[in-house]
Design a protein around this motif. Structure first.
Motif, PDB file in Angstrom:
ATOM      1  N   LEU A 181       0.834  -1.191   0.000  1.00  0.00           N
ATOM      2  CA  LEU A 181       0.000   0.000   0.000  1.00  0.00           C
ATOM      3  C   LEU A 181       0.876   1.252   0.000  1.00  0.00           C
ATOM      4  CD1 LEU A 181      -2.623  -1.007   2.724  1.00  0.00           C
ATOM      5  CD2 LEU A 181      -2.859  -1.207   0.233  1.00  0.00           C
ATOM      6  N   HIS A 235       0.966   3.914   1.748  1.00  0.00           N
ATOM      7  CA  HIS A 235       0.311   4.370   2.969  1.00  0.00           C
ATOM      8  C   HIS A 235       0.514   5.858   3.227  1.00  0.00           C
ATOM      9  CE1 HIS A 235       4.462   3.699   4.179  1.00  0.00           C
ATOM     10  NE2 HIS A 235       4.251   4.386   5.280  1.00  0.00           N
ATOM     11  N   GLY A 257      -6.388   3.479  -0.228  1.00  0.00           N
ATOM     12  CA  GLY A 257      -6.693   2.506  -1.273  1.00  0.00           C
ATOM     13  C   GLY A 257      -5.741   2.504  -2.438  1.00  0.00           C
ATOM     14  N   GLN A 258      -4.663   3.305  -2.376  1.00  0.00           N
ATOM     15  CA  GLN A 258      -3.659   3.324  -3.438  1.00  0.00           C
ATOM     16  C   GLN A 258      -2.604   2.255  -3.147  1.00  0.00           C
ATOM     17  OE1 GLN A 258      -4.318   5.814  -5.968  1.00  0.00           O
ATOM     18  NE2 GLN A 258      -6.128   5.699  -4.667  1.00  0.00           N
ATOM     19  N   ALA A 259      -2.154   1.561  -4.183  1.00  0.00           N
ATOM     20  CA  ALA A 259      -1.219   0.455  -3.984  1.00  0.00           C
ATOM     21  C   ALA A 259      -0.275   0.354  -5.175  1.00  0.00           C
ATOM     22  CB  ALA A 259      -1.976  -0.856  -3.793  1.00  0.00           C
ATOM     23  N   GLU A 279      -1.877  -9.144  -6.579  1.00  0.00           N
ATOM     24  CA  GLU A 279      -3.180  -8.472  -6.605  1.00  0.00           C
ATOM     25  C   GLU A 279      -4.135  -9.058  -5.566  1.00  0.00           C
ATOM     26  OE1 GLU A 279      -3.540  -6.920 -11.226  1.00  0.00           O
ATOM     27  OE2 GLU A 279      -4.476  -8.813 -10.652  1.00  0.00           O
ATOM     28  N   LEU A 325      -3.259  -7.457  -2.316  1.00  0.00           N
ATOM     29  CA  LEU A 325      -3.704  -6.072  -2.238  1.00  0.00           C
ATOM     30  C   LEU A 325      -5.220  -5.970  -2.120  1.00  0.00           C
ATOM     31  CD1 LEU A 325      -1.314  -4.556  -4.920  1.00  0.00           C
ATOM     32  CD2 LEU A 325      -1.106  -4.378  -2.439  1.00  0.00           C
ATOM     33  N   ALA A 357      -7.291  -2.474  -1.282  1.00  0.00           N
ATOM     34  CA  ALA A 357      -6.743  -1.579  -2.306  1.00  0.00           C
ATOM     35  C   ALA A 357      -7.753  -1.390  -3.429  1.00  0.00           C
ATOM     36  CB  ALA A 357      -5.439  -2.147  -2.860  1.00  0.00           C
ATOM     37  N   ARG A 358      -7.853  -0.165  -3.923  1.00  0.00           N
ATOM     38  CA  ARG A 358      -8.788   0.146  -5.010  1.00  0.00           C
ATOM     39  C   ARG A 358      -8.088   0.374  -6.337  1.00  0.00           C
ATOM     40  NH1 ARG A 358     -10.649   4.542  -4.821  1.00  0.00           N
ATOM     41  NH2 ARG A 358      -9.553   5.547  -3.110  1.00  0.00           N
ATOM     42  N   GLU A 359      -6.879   0.957  -6.290  1.00  0.00           N
ATOM     43  CA  GLU A 359      -6.129   1.203  -7.508  1.00  0.00           C
ATOM     44  C   GLU A 359      -4.699   0.692  -7.329  1.00  0.00           C
ATOM     45  OE1 GLU A 359      -6.640   5.476  -8.117  1.00  0.00           O
ATOM     46  OE2 GLU A 359      -7.884   4.994  -9.860  1.00  0.00           O
ATOM     47  N   VAL A 360      -4.219  -0.023  -8.335  1.00  0.00           N
ATOM     48  CA  VAL A 360      -2.888  -0.609  -8.277  1.00  0.00           C
ATOM     49  C   VAL A 360      -2.049  -0.018  -9.408  1.00  0.00           C
ATOM     50  CG1 VAL A 360      -1.543  -2.724  -8.302  1.00  0.00           C
ATOM     51  CG2 VAL A 360      -3.848  -2.741  -7.362  1.00  0.00           C
TER      52      VAL A 360
END
Length: 307
Positions: free
Chosen positions: A66, A68, A74-76, A100, A103, A108-111
């Motif tokens: 993440l 952080h 939610g960013q990863a 994935e 995450l 996490a929402r966006e990778v």
């Protein structure tokens, strides 16, 4: 042939470094620096390191975690790396899937991922739902033969050049400068270096950091610019970060620090130097062109929404 993905253990470090070097020869890493990545990762990063074995041989490496420090949760990030000699056998896909899943379980929402600008790598990302956002330029300098500028006959009034080694007793001024410069770097995910203890573990204690070759420009005794040097002990040098605090930009201090760092690196036996810049970072790209760096690779930033 059987491919197995599992969590990284310390004994994997030499093989994982070999994989990284084969896939991205313009980066510098060592077993010690890889182990430090694992040790220094703060708990909030939820950092995962993976290796992929093909018939018992480590042929892939991956990491994920993440971001952080980002203001939006939610960013990863994810980084699957495969030895080019073993591509096309499902290794990268299995590494990416495992990362994935890790995450997604964390919410996490966006990778985000960096992808080598090569047709097969770009296609790998596209078919797995990733879309491109920005580019990163890697540059190389033949340090052994480079025509580096001569040091100035005299420094501007109030300016002094020191090294990071001079801050061993208290590196906090370097942390403050690094934080300010990093906050202004072009990026998809704005973030800052807000935690001093994390910076100490992640950056200051990184085995790659060569404090004698990291040059700091002071103005009236305060840190104004710096050029951080990473070396691998095998003649390879990387500019890990070059930056100037906002109050002193436009005075050539970053160029002064970076050039001095390169001169010191050559005197110490480094033979080749690498650096990287976001394509939108015009000032640093211009500095590197003047120093003689030439493009050697491009990576494309990609992002995928999970869930």
């Amino acid at each position: 042939m059987t491919v197995i993905v599992r969590e990284f253990v310390p004994d994997d470090a030499p093989a994982a470094v070999r994989v990284r070097r084969s896939a991205a020869p313009y980066t510098v890493t060592t077993p010690a620096s890889m182990l430090n990545e694992r040790r220094a990762a703060p708990p909030a990063r939820r950092y995962l390191m993976l290796v992929a074995e093909r018939d018992g041989e480590v042929v892939g490496y991956g990491n994920a975690g993440l971001v952080h420090e980002a203001p939006e949760p939610g960013q990863a990030f994810v980084t699957p790396v495969v030895d080019p000699a073993h591509r096309g056998h499902g290794v990268g896909g299995l590494l990416l899937r495992a990362a994935e899943e890790h995450l997604a379980a964390l919410g996490a929402r966006e990778v985000y991922a960096w992808v080598r600008d090569e047709p097969e790598c770009l296609e790998f990302a596209r078919t797995r739902g990733y879309r491109s956002t920005r580019t990163l330029r890697y540059l190389r300098l033949d340090l052994a033969s480079a025509a580096l500028p001569e040091p100035p006959a005299a420094l501007p009034p109030g300016v002094e050049l020191r090294t990071a080694a001079d801050f061993a007793a208290d590196p906090r001024p370097l942390f403050a400068a690094d934080s300010e410069a990093t906050a202004d770097e072009p990026t998809d995910i704005p973030f800052g270096l807000g935690d001093y203890e994390e910076w100490l573990a992640d950056t200051w204690e990184d085995p790659l950091l060569d404090r004698e070759l990291t040059v700091v420009a002071l103005v009236d005794g305060a840190v104004a610019a710096f050029s951080a040097a990473h070396t691998d002990g095998e003649g390879r040098y990387v500019s890990a970060m070059t930056g100037t605090v906002r109050a002193h930009r436009g005075r050539g201090l970053a160029t002064l620090a970076k050039t001095e760092s390169l001169r010191r690196a050559r005197a110490a036996g480094c033979m080749e130097a690498y650096t990287s810049n976001d394509s939108a970072n015009g000032p640093m790209l211009a500095i590197n062109r003047r120093l003689g760096y030439e493009p050697c690779a491009t990576e494309v930033r990609h992002v995928r929404s999970l869930g």
